[in-house]
Design a protein around this motif. Structure first.
Motif, PDB file in Angstrom:
ATOM      1  N   UNK A   1       4.434  -7.856  -8.045  1.00 52.07           N
ATOM      2  CA  UNK A   1       4.497  -7.253  -9.379  1.00 52.07           C
ATOM      3  C   UNK A   1       4.482  -8.332 -10.457  1.00 52.07           C
ATOM      4  N   UNK A   2       5.213  -9.427 -10.227  1.00 51.04           N
ATOM      5  CA  UNK A   2       5.200 -10.534 -11.191  1.00 51.04           C
ATOM      6  C   UNK A   2       3.809 -11.151 -11.294  1.00 51.04           C
TER       7      UNK A   2
ATOM      8  N   UNK B   1      10.636  -5.793   0.225  1.00 51.84           N
ATOM      9  CA  UNK B   1      11.065  -5.573  -1.153  1.00 51.84           C
ATOM     10  C   UNK B   1      10.868  -6.818  -2.015  1.00 51.84           C
ATOM     11  N   UNK B   2      11.126  -7.983  -1.424  1.00 53.70           N
ATOM     12  CA  UNK B   2      10.900  -9.238  -2.157  1.00 53.70           C
ATOM     13  C   UNK B   2       9.416  -9.422  -2.427  1.00 53.70           C
TER      14      UNK B   2
ATOM     15  N   UNK C   1      -6.151  -5.147  -9.925  1.00 55.91           N
ATOM     16  CA  UNK C   1      -5.631  -4.342  -8.807  1.00 55.91           C
ATOM     17  C   UNK C   1      -4.276  -3.740  -9.140  1.00 55.91           C
ATOM     18  N   UNK C   2      -4.095  -2.479  -8.758  1.00 55.30           N
ATOM     19  CA  UNK C   2      -2.821  -1.813  -8.961  1.00 55.30           C
ATOM     20  C   UNK C   2      -2.570  -1.323 -10.367  1.00 55.30           C
ATOM     21  N   UNK C   3      -3.506  -1.524 -11.285  1.00 47.43           N
ATOM     22  CA  UNK C   3      -3.323  -1.145 -12.690  1.00 47.43           C
ATOM     23  C   UNK C   3      -4.245   0.024 -13.004  1.00 47.43           C
TER      24      UNK C   3
ATOM     25  N   UNK D   1       5.634  -0.222  -9.073  1.00 47.57           N
ATOM     26  CA  UNK D   1       4.910   0.862  -8.409  1.00 47.57           C
ATOM     27  C   UNK D   1       3.458   0.464  -8.150  1.00 47.57           C
ATOM     28  N   UNK D   2       2.840  -0.233  -9.098  1.00 43.87           N
ATOM     29  CA  UNK D   2       1.478  -0.712  -8.879  1.00 43.87           C
ATOM     30  C   UNK D   2       1.393  -1.701  -7.736  1.00 43.87           C
ATOM     31  N   UNK D   3       2.405  -2.566  -7.625  1.00 42.52           N
ATOM     32  CA  UNK D   3       2.429  -3.528  -6.521  1.00 42.52           C
ATOM     33  C   UNK D   3       2.567  -2.819  -5.176  1.00 42.52           C
TER      34      UNK D   3
END
Length: 347
Positions: free
Chosen positions: A321-322, A314-315, A221-223, A283-285
């Protein structure tokens, strides 16, 4: 002393000249030479196979591949890890000696030598990133010129693109003919940069579709093609990392730790490592968070639902993302086995 005693060589790279320092098994210096670029291959081709260390800088990957063809073991080191081994005042020979010392350390972290294909893909990403930055600068300059003359435009490139023809065609006492001409020239630059960015993006998409590693990463997801190809260009198959957490830490997506004694102090993210790739994963997240209806399809849907209720937006983006970075590394390093486990968890 004979070059047959050489065990480790450190090379301080330059544009045209290289400073070479060789150490024997006891750590004593047995070679200390300055070589030109043309002399280096011949010099290192005539010595026994040994460990060669260099800083991971411009030209290091190309030279590393050439030295590996000669049979040497090449290790590239981040420059910040070499500095603690530098003794006394800085000069090129002492830099080479520090590189040789650092290359021998068993706990040192090294940079894998990139293939020519990886460097080509990385070059595409760097050019595209530069073009996107230039396009943003042109857009901001147009917006600034209009705002100075009392013509604010809603935020976003799409809003400016729609408003610009009407602003330039309508009679307006605030815009002089000279400024109108400047803005028209900037708009032409904008269109040119749009074409260049679209062309580079298309080329990257085609390369990502042809690469099996990129295709596997794009199932996360997101990639998409940009993130997957940038990741393959940066780390290859991910062999330099033992686990996904190490990759996330290398991207700078983990809290900066300043701990002493029994106190563990965690601050904001470290922001170290590959800034471009870190930005892409963030950005993907954000793209994943905007598509809430797709969360149930992900293996981490329960975690995402719970985290969205207790974390600031934001957190949450950085935490996601991590997680995406760890997942992407696992998919890259473990291959189809990880895909099967992921599908089993999301079923």
């Amino acid at each position: 002393m004979s070059n047959t005693n050489l065990v480790t060589i450190g090379i301080d790279l330059g544009k045209n000249t290289f400073h070479v320092v060789g150490l024997d098994a006891t750590g004593a210096i047995t070679l200390r030479k300055k070589r030109s670029r043309n002399q280096l291959d011949q010099s290192l081709g005539n010595i026994p196979r040994c460990l060669i260390g260099m800083e991971a800088c411009a030209g290091a990957h190309h030279l590393g591949r050439r030295l590996e063809k000669l049979g040497h073991q090449v290790r590239l080191l981040p420059a910040q890890y070499v500095k603690p081994y530098l003794k006394g005042h800085k000069n090129d020979f002492r830099d080479a000696e520090a590189i040789a010392e650092a290359a021998q350390r068993p706990t040192m972290r090294f940079v894998p030598v990139k293939s020519a294909e990886q460097l080509d893909l990385q070059a595409l990403h760097r050019v595209r990133s530069r073009l996107v930055t230039q396009r943003t600068a042109v857009i901001n300059q147009i917006r600034g010129f209009l705002l100075e003359r009392g013509l604010p435009v809603r935020q976003g490139a799409a809003a400016l693109r729609l408003a610009l023809p009407q602003i330039l065609s309508a009679p307006n006492d605030n815009l002089s003919p000279r400024v109108i001409q400047l803005i028209q020239d900037l708009a032409e630059d904008w269109r040119y940069l749009d074409r260049r960015v679209a062309s580079m993006t298309k080329e990257i998409d085609e390369l990502a579709d042809q690469d099996p590693h990129c295709r596997r990463l794009m199932s996360a997801p997101g990639v998409g093609p940009i993130i997957s190809s940038a990741m393959v260009a940066a780390i290859g198959t991910g062999d330099a990392f033992h686990k996904g957490r190490d990759f996330a830490a290398w991207l700078g997506l983990v809290p900066k730790q300043i701990s002493t004694g029994d106190r563990t102090i965690l601050g904001r993210i470290s922001r170290r490592g590959n800034r471009y790739l870190r930005t892409l994963f963030i950005q993907g997240a954000r793209a994943v968070l905007l598509q809430r209806q797709s969360w149930p399809r992900h293996g981490f849907a329960a975690w995402l639902e719970a985290a969205s209720k207790r974390l600031h937006s934001n957190v949450l983006v950085v935490a996601l993302a991590a997680k995406l970075a760890r997942m992407a590394w696992s998919m890259l390093a473990k291959g189809p086995d990880y895909d099967a486990n992921l599908l089993g968890r999301t079923a």
